[in-house]
Scaffold this active site. Structure first.
Site, PDB file in Angstrom:
ATOM      1  N   ILE A  97       0.769  -1.143  -0.073  1.00 28.66           N
ATOM      2  CA  ILE A  97      -0.135  -0.047  -0.173  1.00 28.66           C
ATOM      3  C   ILE A  97       0.723   1.186  -0.109  1.00 28.66           C
ATOM      4  O   ILE A  97       0.317   2.276  -0.160  1.00 28.66           O
ATOM      5  CB  ILE A  97      -1.124   0.048   1.274  1.00 28.66           C
TER       6      ILE A  97
ATOM      7  N   SER B 207       9.547   6.320   3.510  1.00 28.66           N
ATOM      8  CA  SER B 207      10.982   6.772   3.027  1.00 28.66           C
ATOM      9  C   SER B 207      11.956   5.649   3.617  1.00 28.66           C
ATOM     10  O   SER B 207      13.291   5.775   3.203  1.00 28.66           O
ATOM     11  CB  SER B 207      11.412   8.012   3.786  1.00 28.66           C
ATOM     12  N   PHE B 208      11.695   4.721   4.393  1.00 34.06           N
ATOM     13  CA  PHE B 208      12.510   3.801   4.722  1.00 34.06           C
ATOM     14  C   PHE B 208      12.045   2.382   4.362  1.00 34.06           C
ATOM     15  O   PHE B 208      12.905   1.420   4.552  1.00 34.06           O
ATOM     16  CB  PHE B 208      12.487   3.876   6.497  1.00 34.06           C
TER      17      PHE B 208
ATOM     18  N   LYS C 166       4.402  -2.982   8.440  1.00 30.24           N
ATOM     19  CA  LYS C 166       5.529  -1.984   7.932  1.00 30.24           C
ATOM     20  C   LYS C 166       6.884  -2.824   8.092  1.00 30.24           C
ATOM     21  O   LYS C 166       7.102  -3.237   9.233  1.00 30.24           O
ATOM     22  CB  LYS C 166       5.507  -0.609   8.869  1.00 30.24           C
TER      23      LYS C 166
ATOM     24  N   ASP D 162       4.909  14.924  14.860  1.00 32.53           N
ATOM     25  CA  ASP D 162       4.448  14.947  13.548  1.00 32.53           C
ATOM     26  C   ASP D 162       3.107  14.637  13.074  1.00 32.53           C
ATOM     27  O   ASP D 162       2.881  13.800  12.240  1.00 32.53           O
ATOM     28  CB  ASP D 162       5.665  13.822  12.751  1.00 32.53           C
TER      29      ASP D 162
HETATM   30  N1  ATP Z   1      -2.333   1.861   9.659  1.00 33.86           N
HETATM   31  C1  ATP Z   1      -2.551   2.132   8.401  1.00 33.86           C
HETATM   32  N2  ATP Z   1      -3.617   1.788   8.036  1.00 33.86           N
HETATM   33  C2  ATP Z   1      -3.807   2.098   6.482  1.00 33.86           C
HETATM   34  N3  ATP Z   1      -2.832   2.606   5.851  1.00 33.86           N
HETATM   35  C3  ATP Z   1      -1.556   2.822   6.409  1.00 33.86           C
HETATM   36  C4  ATP Z   1      -1.536   2.726   7.729  1.00 33.86           C
HETATM   37  N4  ATP Z   1      -0.248   2.923   8.021  1.00 33.86           N
HETATM   38  C5  ATP Z   1       0.447   3.222   6.860  1.00 33.86           C
HETATM   39  N5  ATP Z   1      -0.455   3.541   5.779  1.00 33.86           N
HETATM   40  C6  ATP Z   1      -0.431   3.877   4.531  1.00 33.86           C
HETATM   41  O1  ATP Z   1       0.875   3.394   4.058  1.00 33.86           O
HETATM   42  C7  ATP Z   1       1.626   4.184   3.222  1.00 33.86           C
HETATM   43  C8  ATP Z   1       3.085   4.238   3.703  1.00 33.86           C
HETATM   44  O2  ATP Z   1       3.195   4.520   4.993  1.00 33.86           O
HETATM   45  P1  ATP Z   1       4.235   4.768   5.819  1.00 33.86           P
HETATM   46  O3  ATP Z   1       4.053   5.069   7.288  1.00 33.86           O
HETATM   47  O4  ATP Z   1       5.210   3.600   5.692  1.00 33.86           O
HETATM   48  O5  ATP Z   1       5.106   5.931   4.969  1.00 33.86           O
HETATM   49  P2  ATP Z   1       4.844   7.455   4.591  1.00 33.86           P
HETATM   50  O6  ATP Z   1       3.939   8.058   5.942  1.00 33.86           O
HETATM   51  O7  ATP Z   1       4.175   7.826   3.441  1.00 33.86           O
HETATM   52  O8  ATP Z   1       6.386   8.218   4.651  1.00 33.86           O
HETATM   53  P3  ATP Z   1       7.277   8.329   6.053  1.00 33.86           P
HETATM   54  O9  ATP Z   1       8.095   7.077   5.798  1.00 33.86           O
HETATM   55  O10 ATP Z   1       8.106   9.390   5.493  1.00 33.86           O
HETATM   56  O11 ATP Z   1       6.599   8.384   7.348  1.00 33.86           O
HETATM   57  C9  ATP Z   1       1.136   5.529   3.283  1.00 33.86           C
HETATM   58  O12 ATP Z   1       0.368   5.749   2.161  1.00 33.86           O
HETATM   59  C10 ATP Z   1       0.038   5.335   4.541  1.00 33.86           C
HETATM   60  O13 ATP Z   1      -1.196   6.144   4.528  1.00 33.86           O
END
Ligand code: ATP
Length: 490
Positions: free
Chosen positions: A10, A14-15, A33, A127
């Site tokens: 999904i 960044s990591f 994740k 954040d």
């Molecule tokens: N618990 C969750 N339920 C649904 N979608 C999620 C959830 N956690 C993350 N996402 C989605 O997954 C994607 C990646 O999220 P992630 O937090 O890994 O990175 P990011 O927020 O895009 O970037 P960063 O690494 O800079 O925080 C995003 O589109 C986020 O909306």
């Protein structure tokens, strides 16, 4: 890992990747994740921190944690899947059609309840933004992404610090003041404004103008048809002085709009904010618990503290920390920027031409007489030089700032971080945005240090908003050094 099967990828943070997975045992979907190991330390720590903090935040409006494990060279956190996506996506889907006012109140009340729960545990999210706030299938708000959060309880000062997402960052951070509970409130104000208008409150074509707007709290007024309560809330949440901003506790308990907000909360969300504990003398957070959390997070964890934090916490109702007395967030940066604007124009900077007429002047010469914390590190020219050419869209990214001594000395003296941070930025090299890594060892998920539901009784009582700025980071971060490195590297 075998118990999860991949449904889809999904997102790519960044990591690492965020996966939608299916658990055969529970027959539920989750978000997993993952982060590749080994990588640089900070991102690894960030992931571990997110796991540890998330695991201890049990609240109706916080993304529920399931488990945290390592699989080969992957570090994985499994959490609740919020199938409604994040608020940023939700806002984009509106295509300029405003949200119903009831929705706005409901979502805002829920995010306040979730954030208050965090603050009651002495954790700052740092954040909060639409991208980190999620919706479930039934439209319930869940705060997520604790990768930038910090716990304010260890007796040591720690190695790394953080600036946030510039578009959501409160004025005091631009003034190199410590992040505090009211800084999260500011960020939630930005989110509320976006829910009301589908626009960000502080838009600007350049960093400089963005910072000026933020430091002045100058946002376009809400549309008149929106209820008075929303105007009122934002006016208070965007007070440039943290002490004038209401805390989440105040917003939900004794603010003019509290009753209205609470009417939008489910009893379980409200109860788990700690209100059910009213009247009971609660155990104060034990500093040793902070130590324990720190130990489990690893030596280079992002945990900030005062050396006398336990005393400060115990007496937060009556004792003002010295640096708090010195707060005058926006005046320093405004004055410096104003002066620098002239210098910049003198040297022929085109981007400064004509701006003086557009930006309102600082009202009242009397404010010059206020006590002011000296911005001892960099003159505004440096800020301008750094920001002049920087692409403003990067202001929507999360920045993590490293402190000097991060690698060697987790217990650096509190207060040393500011000056040292400039070098730390250079040392960190990799430049600003989250995405660091490092070899990290597996941590047991044994985080008793965060389990105490410790809310001081006094904190549940009504106070002035000034007293309500009850905890903060001790070491302001050198975001400017970090920006400089980042843009120099680009
Ligand atoms: N618990 C969750 N339920 C649904 N979608 C999620 C959830 N956690 C993350 N996402 C989605 O997954 C994607 C990646 O999220 P992630 O937090 O890994 O990175 P990011 O927020 O895009 O970037 P960063 O690494 O800079 O925080 C995003 O589109 C986020 O909306």
């Amino acid at each position: 890992m075998e118990k999860y099967s991949l449904i889809e990828i999904i997102g790519q943070g960044s990591f690492g990747r965020a996966l939608l997975v299916y658990c055969k045992n529970t027959e539920h979907k989750y978000v997993l994740k993952e982060i590749q190991l080994p990588q640089q330390n900070s991102r690894c720590e960030s992931t571990r921190r997110e796991a540890v903090l998330l695991s201890k935040m049990r609240h109706a409006n916080i993304v529920a944690f399931r488990e945290f494990f390592e699989d080969g060279n992957l570090l994985c956190i499994v959490m609740e899947h919020c199938s409604g996506g994040d608020l940023l996506q939700r806002i984009q889907r509106q295509q300029k059609k405003p949200f119903p006012v009831d929705n706005i109140f409901k979502w805002f009340a829920q995010m306040c309840a979730g954030a208050k729960h965090i603050h009651d545990k002495r954790v700052l999210h740092r954040d909060l933004k639409t991208k980190n706030i999620f919706l479930t299938e039934n439209g319930t708000i869940k705060l997520g992404d604790f990768g930038s959060a910090c716990v304010l309880n260890s007796s040591k000062a720690y190695a790394q610090t953080y600036v946030g997402t510039p578009y959501y960052v409160a004025p005091e951070i631009w003034d190199n003041q410590p992040y505090n509970n009211k800084s999260d409130v500011w960020s939630l104000g930005c989110v509320l404004y976006e829910l009301c208008t589908l626009q960000h409150p502080f838009q600007a074509p350049s960093w400089k103008r963005l910072i000026l707007k933020v430091c002045r709290g100058a946002y376009p007024p809400l549309p008149k048809h929106l209820p008075y309560e929303l105007h009122y809330l934002l006016k208070h949440m965007f007070k440039t002085e943290p002490r004038d901003r209401p805390s989440l506790h105040t917003i939900l308990t004794s603010h003019r709009v509290s009753k209205l907000l609470r009417s939008h909360l489910q009893p379980e969300a409200w109860e788990s904010t700690g209100q059910e504990r009213r009247g009971r003398r609660l155990q104060r957070w034990d500093p040793e618990q902070g130590e324990e959390v720190t130990r489990r997070l690893g030596e280079k964890s992002l945990v900030h503290t005062a050396t006398s934090q336990d005393t400060e916490w115990a007496h937060s109702e009556s004792c003002e920390a010295p640096h708090r007395k010195q707060w005058s967030p926006s005046h320093t940066v405004l004055q410096r920027l104003s002066n620098a604007r002239l210098q910049s124009a003198d040297t022929g900077s085109s981007s400064d031409q004509g701006r003086a007429a557009e930006e309102p002047e600082e009202p009242g010469g009397a404010q010059q007489n206020r006590r002011r914390r000296e911005w001892s590190r960099e003159p505004a020219q440096r800020l301008l030089r750094v920001l002049e050419e920087a692409p403003v869209h990067r202001a929507f990214s999360t920045f993590i700032i490293h402190r000097a001594g991060a690698e060697a000395e987790a217990g650096a003296e509190a207060g040393a971080g500011g000056e040292a941070g400039a070098e730390a930025g250079a040392g960190a090299g990799a430049g600003g945005e989250a995405g660091k890594g490092g070899v990290c060892q597996q941590q047991e998920d044994h985080t008793d240090g965060l389990t105490a539901e410790d809310v001081d009784e006094e904190r549940l009582q009504q106070r002035s908003d000034d007293d309500d700025t009850d905890f903060e980071e001790e070491q302001p971060c050198d975001w400017m050094g970090e920006l400089e490195n980042m843009f120099a590297a680009a």
